[in-house]
Design a protein around this motif. Structure first.
Motif, PDB file in Angstrom:
ATOM      1  N   PRO A  10     -11.443 -24.236 -35.043  1.00 13.65           N
ATOM      2  CA  PRO A  10     -11.155 -24.007 -36.463  1.00 13.65           C
ATOM      3  C   PRO A  10      -9.690 -23.727 -36.770  1.00 13.65           C
ATOM      4  CG  PRO A  10     -13.149 -22.853 -35.808  1.00 13.65           C
ATOM      5  CD  PRO A  10     -12.553 -23.400 -34.558  1.00 13.65           C
ATOM      6  N   ALA A  11      -9.007 -22.966 -35.908  1.00 15.10           N
ATOM      7  CA  ALA A  11      -7.604 -22.637 -36.171  1.00 15.10           C
ATOM      8  C   ALA A  11      -6.752 -23.896 -36.238  1.00 15.10           C
ATOM      9  CB  ALA A  11      -7.075 -21.702 -35.083  1.00 15.10           C
ATOM     10  N   ILE A  12      -6.973 -24.805 -35.308  1.00 12.46           N
ATOM     11  CA  ILE A  12      -6.157 -26.017 -35.243  1.00 12.46           C
ATOM     12  C   ILE A  12      -6.555 -27.006 -36.338  1.00 12.46           C
ATOM     13  CG2 ILE A  12      -5.543 -27.990 -33.797  1.00 12.46           C
ATOM     14  CD1 ILE A  12      -4.335 -25.223 -33.006  1.00 12.46           C
ATOM     15  N   LEU A  13      -7.845 -27.134 -36.624  1.00 12.82           N
ATOM     16  CA  LEU A  13      -8.265 -28.023 -37.707  1.00 12.82           C
ATOM     17  C   LEU A  13      -7.633 -27.580 -39.027  1.00 12.82           C
ATOM     18  CD1 LEU A  13     -12.046 -28.655 -36.920  1.00 12.82           C
ATOM     19  CD2 LEU A  13     -10.051 -29.946 -36.155  1.00 12.82           C
ATOM     20  N   GLN A  14      -7.643 -26.270 -39.278  1.00 12.97           N
ATOM     21  CA  GLN A  14      -7.015 -25.759 -40.496  1.00 12.97           C
ATOM     22  C   GLN A  14      -5.517 -26.056 -40.504  1.00 12.97           C
ATOM     23  OE1 GLN A  14      -8.836 -24.882 -42.907  1.00 12.97           O
ATOM     24  NE2 GLN A  14     -10.012 -23.022 -42.623  1.00 12.97           N
ATOM     25  N   ALA A  15      -4.849 -25.753 -39.402  1.00 10.69           N
ATOM     26  CA  ALA A  15      -3.405 -25.940 -39.323  1.00 10.69           C
ATOM     27  C   ALA A  15      -3.010 -27.411 -39.436  1.00 10.69           C
ATOM     28  CB  ALA A  15      -2.879 -25.357 -38.008  1.00 10.69           C
ATOM     29  N   SER A  16      -3.902 -28.308 -39.007  1.00  9.50           N
ATOM     30  CA  SER A  16      -3.571 -29.743 -39.022  1.00  9.50           C
ATOM     31  C   SER A  16      -3.301 -30.256 -40.430  1.00  9.50           C
ATOM     32  CB  SER A  16      -4.698 -30.557 -38.382  1.00  9.50           C
ATOM     33  OG  SER A  16      -5.845 -30.621 -39.226  1.00  9.50           O
ATOM     34  N   ASN A  17      -3.878 -29.597 -41.448  1.00 12.76           N
ATOM     35  CA  ASN A  17      -3.615 -30.006 -42.825  1.00 12.76           C
ATOM     36  C   ASN A  17      -2.148 -29.820 -43.197  1.00 12.76           C
ATOM     37  OD1 ASN A  17      -6.278 -30.654 -43.201  1.00 12.76           O
ATOM     38  ND2 ASN A  17      -6.673 -29.152 -44.805  1.00 12.76           N
ATOM     39  N   TYR A  18      -1.489 -28.868 -42.531  1.00 16.73           N
ATOM     40  CA  TYR A  18      -0.112 -28.510 -42.866  1.00 16.73           C
ATOM     41  C   TYR A  18       0.893 -29.017 -41.831  1.00 16.73           C
ATOM     42  CZ  TYR A  18      -2.408 -25.416 -46.181  1.00 16.73           C
ATOM     43  OH  TYR A  18      -3.189 -24.932 -47.209  1.00 16.73           O
ATOM     44  N   TRP A  19       0.413 -29.353 -40.650  1.00 12.92           N
ATOM     45  CA  TRP A  19       1.301 -29.801 -39.584  1.00 12.92           C
ATOM     46  C   TRP A  19       1.845 -31.195 -39.875  1.00 12.92           C
ATOM     47  CZ3 TRP A  19       0.900 -33.917 -36.031  1.00 12.92           C
ATOM     48  CH2 TRP A  19       1.849 -33.893 -34.999  1.00 12.92           C
ATOM     49  N   ARG A  20       3.112 -31.412 -39.494  1.00 12.79           N
ATOM     50  CA  ARG A  20       3.728 -32.728 -39.609  1.00 12.79           C
ATOM     51  C   ARG A  20       4.317 -33.123 -38.264  1.00 12.79           C
ATOM     52  NH1 ARG A  20       1.136 -32.151 -43.382  1.00 12.79           N
ATOM     53  NH2 ARG A  20       1.562 -32.619 -45.585  1.00 12.79           N
ATOM     54  N   PRO A  21       4.300 -34.397 -37.931  1.00 15.76           N
ATOM     55  CA  PRO A  21       4.823 -34.835 -36.630  1.00 15.76           C
ATOM     56  C   PRO A  21       6.231 -34.308 -36.361  1.00 15.76           C
ATOM     57  CG  PRO A  21       3.710 -36.641 -37.732  1.00 15.76           C
ATOM     58  CD  PRO A  21       3.766 -35.523 -38.725  1.00 15.76           C
ATOM     59  N   GLY A  22       6.429 -33.819 -35.141  1.00 17.65           N
ATOM     60  CA  GLY A  22       7.727 -33.297 -34.735  1.00 17.65           C
ATOM     61  C   GLY A  22       7.907 -31.816 -34.967  1.00 17.65           C
ATOM     62  N   SER A  23       7.004 -31.196 -35.732  1.00 16.62           N
ATOM     63  CA  SER A  23       7.125 -29.761 -36.016  1.00 16.62           C
ATOM     64  C   SER A  23       6.270 -28.952 -35.050  1.00 16.62           C
ATOM     65  CB  SER A  23       6.719 -29.465 -37.462  1.00 16.62           C
ATOM     66  OG  SER A  23       5.356 -29.774 -37.678  1.00 16.62           O
ATOM     67  N   ALA A  24       6.595 -27.687 -34.927  1.00 17.09           N
ATOM     68  CA  ALA A  24       5.891 -26.807 -33.997  1.00 17.09           C
ATOM     69  C   ALA A  24       4.814 -25.993 -34.696  1.00 17.09           C
ATOM     70  CB  ALA A  24       6.885 -25.864 -33.322  1.00 17.09           C
ATOM     71  N   LEU A  25       3.788 -25.657 -33.949  1.00 17.11           N
ATOM     72  CA  LEU A  25       2.827 -24.641 -34.364  1.00 17.11           C
ATOM     73  C   LEU A  25       3.355 -23.295 -33.880  1.00 17.11           C
ATOM     74  CD1 LEU A  25      -0.535 -26.297 -33.233  1.00 17.11           C
ATOM     75  CD2 LEU A  25       0.439 -26.291 -35.540  1.00 17.11           C
ATOM     76  N   HIS A  26       3.144 -22.253 -34.684  1.00 17.15           N
ATOM     77  CA  HIS A  26       3.549 -20.901 -34.309  1.00 17.15           C
ATOM     78  C   HIS A  26       2.279 -20.100 -34.042  1.00 17.15           C
ATOM     79  CE1 HIS A  26       7.784 -21.550 -35.566  1.00 17.15           C
ATOM     80  NE2 HIS A  26       7.202 -22.451 -36.362  1.00 17.15           N
ATOM     81  N   LEU A  27       2.112 -19.695 -32.783  1.00 21.57           N
ATOM     82  CA  LEU A  27       0.850 -19.106 -32.341  1.00 21.57           C
ATOM     83  C   LEU A  27       1.032 -17.672 -31.867  1.00 21.57           C
ATOM     84  CD1 LEU A  27      -0.050 -22.281 -30.380  1.00 21.57           C
ATOM     85  CD2 LEU A  27      -1.648 -21.303 -32.018  1.00 21.57           C
ATOM     86  N   ASP A  28       0.115 -16.823 -32.303  1.00 17.87           N
ATOM     87  CA  ASP A  28      -0.017 -15.467 -31.783  1.00 17.87           C
ATOM     88  C   ASP A  28      -1.353 -15.419 -31.060  1.00 17.87           C
ATOM     89  OD1 ASP A  28      -0.446 -12.793 -31.282  1.00 17.87           O
ATOM     90  OD2 ASP A  28       0.003 -12.103 -33.314  1.00 17.87           O
ATOM     91  N   CYS A  29      -1.302 -15.281 -29.735  1.00 17.94           N
ATOM     92  CA  CYS A  29      -2.525 -15.336 -28.937  1.00 17.94           C
ATOM     93  C   CYS A  29      -3.245 -13.993 -28.834  1.00 17.94           C
ATOM     94  CB  CYS A  29      -2.203 -15.851 -27.527  1.00 17.94           C
ATOM     95  SG  CYS A  29      -1.573 -17.539 -27.527  1.00 17.94           S
ATOM     96  N   ALA A  30      -2.679 -12.966 -29.434  1.00 16.77           N
ATOM     97  CA  ALA A  30      -3.352 -11.657 -29.469  1.00 16.77           C
ATOM     98  C   ALA A  30      -3.165 -11.067 -30.860  1.00 16.77           C
ATOM     99  CB  ALA A  30      -2.785 -10.735 -28.403  1.00 16.77           C
ATOM    100  N   PRO A  31      -3.737 -11.716 -31.876  1.00 13.99           N
ATOM    101  CA  PRO A  31      -3.507 -11.281 -33.260  1.00 13.99           C
ATOM    102  C   PRO A  31      -4.015  -9.863 -33.506  1.00 13.99           C
ATOM    103  CG  PRO A  31      -5.307 -12.879 -33.153  1.00 13.99           C
ATOM    104  CD  PRO A  31      -4.656 -12.867 -31.807  1.00 13.99           C
ATOM    105  N   GLY A  32      -3.230  -9.119 -34.267  1.00 10.72           N
ATOM    106  CA  GLY A  32      -3.628  -7.766 -34.608  1.00 10.72           C
ATOM    107  C   GLY A  32      -3.390  -6.746 -33.518  1.00 10.72           C
TER     108      GLY A  32
END
Length: 407
Positions: free
Chosen positions: A241-263
């Motif tokens: 779900p996190a990536i499917l949601q982010a894919s709407n906003y992602w554009r080729p060549g750009s980075a995803l910003h991930l926090d693997c321990a949120p909160g």
């Protein structure tokens, strides 16, 4: 040659709902679809249980080059309106997560409900039926189909987008829009898994099947969003779900910003544990993250920390590792494409449509609804709510031929 008040092209969510609403108002409607099976996309949605709406649906959860366009339709046909229809048909449902509503039973119940509503409106349905040439006669639309020619004063295009071509998706709606001089906002796969370049795939591909909660951000400026959901590693990249949601906003060549321990302040947690634990660092980190992920991450970090006791690791090394995990920038190299995309972003430019009726500003009597237009929702029932809302706006606007002064 047969004559109808309106022809609706596409018997998916939007087309069925629009045809039913118009038919029940006395409009003579012909509904046409080229697919063998009725509403196959509804059938496979939500794991077969159809996430048919979201209680929280509003303009903020939709993307468009013309973001205010969706406001009117969403306000005039709300999730509660569709829930009332579902309840009327005694379809049991439940709320699963963050306003997402699913059938208790099968998605086929929603299809049967929409079909029953069409029958109640005396809608004529031709399926399967291929449409060939569509001609503007000036006073009406003439459609050449494999079942013969049809004339109607109003034409509704509800043919969907390009996602999931294996169940019949095509570009027919976009081609028809261009025929009538409508602009198309560039289309792209949306709510889609992302792929990784060879080096990252080699490192993380071994984690296929591992999931973890993350906070992920993508996009820039107004086209920026952050989601707290689960990430799933695949053999080719990232999903969940996190990536499917982010894919709407992602554009080729750009980075995803991930926090693997949120909160969590991971560095502070590790420092707090350091004075009272002789456990290996990898084991302690595994209290916060999936162990397989920890092993792969530490191997890639090449700091030689995995087998060392936590108590022996310098605070600055703990800080560096925690920062890397909570401020991870990862650049995908593409998407899995329309074959695995849940929806299509882009489409018929809404600046050329009336927001109250979805009627073309270029050709009176021509309407575009649902996924074929440039409005795309988040994951979680939002795109179905757009289908229902746009269909209702259009269906209520369709008129009897006599009322429109047409043959």
């Amino acid at each position: 040659m047969l004559t109808f008040d309106a022809v609706v092209l596409g018997a998916g969510a939007a087309g069925l709902h629009c045809a039913a609403i118009a038919g029940q108002r006395g409009v003579r409607v012909l509904l046409i679809d080229h697919a063998e099976k009725l509403a196959e996309k509804i059938r496979i949605s939500g794991g077969g249980r159809c996430n048919f709406t979201n209680r929280e649906a509003g303009p903020a959860q939709f993307l468009s080059a013309n973001p205010d366009f969706c406001r009117s339709a969403l306000a005039r046909y709300t999730p509660q309106d569709f829930i009332a229809l579902v309840d009327h048909h005694r379809i049991a449902w439940h709320e699963k997560h963050r306003g997402q509503l699913f059938c208790d039973g099968s998605s086929t119940e929603i299809i049967a409900m929409l079909a029953a509503e069409c029958e109640r409106g005396n809608v004529t349905r031709w399926q399967p039926c291929t449409v060939g040439v569509v001609t503007d006669t000036g006073s009406a639309f003439r459609l050449e189909t494999e079942r013969g020619a049809v004339v109607a004063g109003q034409l509704v295009v509800a043919t969907g987008g390009l996602s999931i071509p294996q169940i019949g998706a095509s570009d027919f709606g976009y081609r028809l829009a261009r025929q009538f001089d409508h602009r198309i906002v560039e289309t792209r796969p949306a709510l889609v898994p992302l792929t990784l370049a060879a080096a990252d795939r080699s490192r993380f591909g071994r984690l296929a099947g591992v999931s973890l909660p993350v906070s992920v951000a993508a996009g820039n400026g107004k086209g920026h969003a952050r989601f707290d959901e689960d990430l799933l590693f695949t053999h080719r990249g990232l999903s969940g779900p996190a990536i499917l949601q982010a894919s709407n906003y992602w554009r080729p060549g750009s980075a995803l910003h991930l926090d693997c321990a949120p909160g969590v302040d991971l560095a502070a947690q590790l420092r707090a544990t350091k004075g009272s634990s002789r456990r290996q660092f990898a084991s302690v980190l595994g209290d916060h993250l999936p162990r397989r992920f920890v092993d792969v991450w530490l191997l890639g970090a090449r700091m030689g920390l995995a087998e060392r006791p936590l108590s022996e690791i310098r605070d600055r090394d703990l800080m560096a590792l925690a920062t890397a995990l909570q401020h991870w920038q990862l650049t995908p190299d593409g998407t899995e494409g329309y074959r695995k995309a849940e929806v299509t972003a882009g489409g018929v430019d809404t600046r050329e449509l009336e927001s109250h009726t979805f009627e073309s500003r270029r050709r009176r009597g021509l309407h575009f609804i649902g996924e074929v237009v440039d409005v795309t929702g988040w994951l979680g029932g939002y795109n179905f709510q757009w289908a229902w809302a746009s269909a209702a706006a259009c269906g209520r606007a369709l008129r009897l031929a006599a009322a429109r002064g047409q043959p």
